[in-house]
Design a protein around this motif. Structure first.
Motif, PDB file in Angstrom:
ATOM      1  N   ALA A  37      44.557 -27.894 -40.235  1.00 26.09           N
ATOM      2  CA  ALA A  37      45.324 -27.206 -41.275  1.00 26.09           C
ATOM      3  C   ALA A  37      45.228 -27.952 -42.604  1.00 26.09           C
ATOM      4  CB  ALA A  37      46.779 -27.074 -40.845  1.00 26.09           C
ATOM      5  N   GLY A  38      45.249 -29.275 -42.554  1.00 24.66           N
ATOM      6  CA  GLY A  38      45.132 -30.068 -43.775  1.00 24.66           C
ATOM      7  C   GLY A  38      43.796 -29.893 -44.453  1.00 24.66           C
ATOM      8  N   THR A  39      42.727 -29.866 -43.665  1.00 25.92           N
ATOM      9  CA  THR A  39      41.398 -29.652 -44.236  1.00 25.92           C
ATOM     10  C   THR A  39      41.316 -28.284 -44.899  1.00 25.92           C
ATOM     11  OG1 THR A  39      40.426 -31.063 -42.541  1.00 25.92           O
ATOM     12  CG2 THR A  39      38.939 -29.587 -43.706  1.00 25.92           C
ATOM     13  N   PHE A  40      41.796 -27.263 -44.200  1.00 28.94           N
ATOM     14  CA  PHE A  40      41.775 -25.901 -44.749  1.00 28.94           C
ATOM     15  C   PHE A  40      42.568 -25.825 -46.054  1.00 28.94           C
ATOM     16  CE2 PHE A  40      43.706 -21.681 -45.103  1.00 28.94           C
ATOM     17  CZ  PHE A  40      42.555 -20.910 -45.203  1.00 28.94           C
ATOM     18  N   LEU A  41      43.808 -26.338 -46.041  1.00 33.92           N
ATOM     19  CA  LEU A  41      44.644 -26.253 -47.247  1.00 33.92           C
ATOM     20  C   LEU A  41      44.060 -27.068 -48.398  1.00 33.92           C
ATOM     21  CD1 LEU A  41      48.273 -26.462 -45.834  1.00 33.92           C
ATOM     22  CD2 LEU A  41      47.236 -24.567 -47.058  1.00 33.92           C
ATOM     23  N   PHE A  42      43.504 -28.229 -48.096  1.00 34.29           N
ATOM     24  CA  PHE A  42      42.950 -29.075 -49.143  1.00 34.29           C
ATOM     25  C   PHE A  42      41.745 -28.403 -49.799  1.00 34.29           C
ATOM     26  CE2 PHE A  42      40.372 -32.653 -50.695  1.00 34.29           C
ATOM     27  CZ  PHE A  42      41.294 -33.240 -51.541  1.00 34.29           C
ATOM     28  N   VAL A  43      40.846 -27.861 -48.990  1.00 36.41           N
ATOM     29  CA  VAL A  43      39.658 -27.197 -49.535  1.00 36.41           C
ATOM     30  C   VAL A  43      40.060 -25.961 -50.334  1.00 36.41           C
ATOM     31  CG1 VAL A  43      37.563 -25.925 -48.900  1.00 36.41           C
ATOM     32  CG2 VAL A  43      38.076 -28.115 -47.812  1.00 36.41           C
ATOM     33  N   LYS A  44      40.942 -25.141 -49.787  1.00 35.54           N
ATOM     34  CA  LYS A  44      41.388 -23.942 -50.506  1.00 35.54           C
ATOM     35  C   LYS A  44      42.127 -24.313 -51.800  1.00 35.54           C
ATOM     36  CE  LYS A  44      39.853 -20.574 -48.120  1.00 35.54           C
ATOM     37  NZ  LYS A  44      38.870 -19.655 -48.680  1.00 35.54           N
ATOM     38  N   GLY A  45      42.893 -25.391 -51.748  1.00 40.35           N
ATOM     39  CA  GLY A  45      43.605 -25.822 -52.949  1.00 40.35           C
ATOM     40  C   GLY A  45      42.663 -26.289 -54.040  1.00 40.35           C
ATOM     41  N   ILE A  46      41.627 -27.026 -53.671  1.00 43.83           N
ATOM     42  CA  ILE A  46      40.650 -27.483 -54.654  1.00 43.83           C
ATOM     43  C   ILE A  46      39.893 -26.290 -55.235  1.00 43.83           C
ATOM     44  CG2 ILE A  46      38.531 -28.833 -54.951  1.00 43.83           C
ATOM     45  CD1 ILE A  46      41.067 -30.531 -54.740  1.00 43.83           C
ATOM     46  N   GLN A  47      39.561 -25.312 -54.391  1.00 45.12           N
ATOM     47  CA  GLN A  47      38.860 -24.124 -54.884  1.00 45.12           C
ATOM     48  C   GLN A  47      39.741 -23.310 -55.831  1.00 45.12           C
ATOM     49  OE1 GLN A  47      37.702 -22.037 -51.346  1.00 45.12           O
ATOM     50  NE2 GLN A  47      35.883 -23.310 -51.003  1.00 45.12           N
TER      51      GLN A  47
END
Length: 104
Positions: A37-47
């Motif tokens: 979940a952290g990887t998903f949220l971090f990548v989506k947040g950066i995008q």
């Protein structure tokens, strides 16, 4: 975040990876879920950082926190909650009672 704070976080993460039995309070399944979940949220947040800055930054920060939890196996909020439960009294002793007449 200053360099000193970042260095402290990195040092804590290295210590947690070096001595996992001292710092881990999160189970293996929670670690996997937090990491994913952290990887998903971090990548989506950066995008989304440039199109929606507030949402992107919030998502990236939440993702980074979950990634830290997943990598180290330590959750400070869970640790605090466990300490509060441990400090709670086991029983309540009532020594006095008061009877108040109805005012109406």
């Amino acid at each position: 975040m200053t360099n000193e704070n970042l260095n402290t976080v990195i040092k804590n993460a290295k210590e947690a990876l070096k001595y996992p039995e001292l710092y881990q309070n999160v189970s293996a399944s929670e670690r996997w879920l937090s990491g994913a979940a952290g990887t998903f949220l971090f990548v989506k947040g950066i995008q989304a950082l440039f199109s929606h800055p507030v949402i992107g930054l919030t998502s990236a920060v939440a993702g980074a926190g979950l990634l830290y939890r997943g990598i180290t196996g330590y959750c400070p909020m869970k640790d605090y909650a466990e300490q509060e439960v441990a400090n709670a009294p086991d029983e309540v002793v009532i020594t006095e009672t008061y009877v108040v007449d109805d005012l109406a």
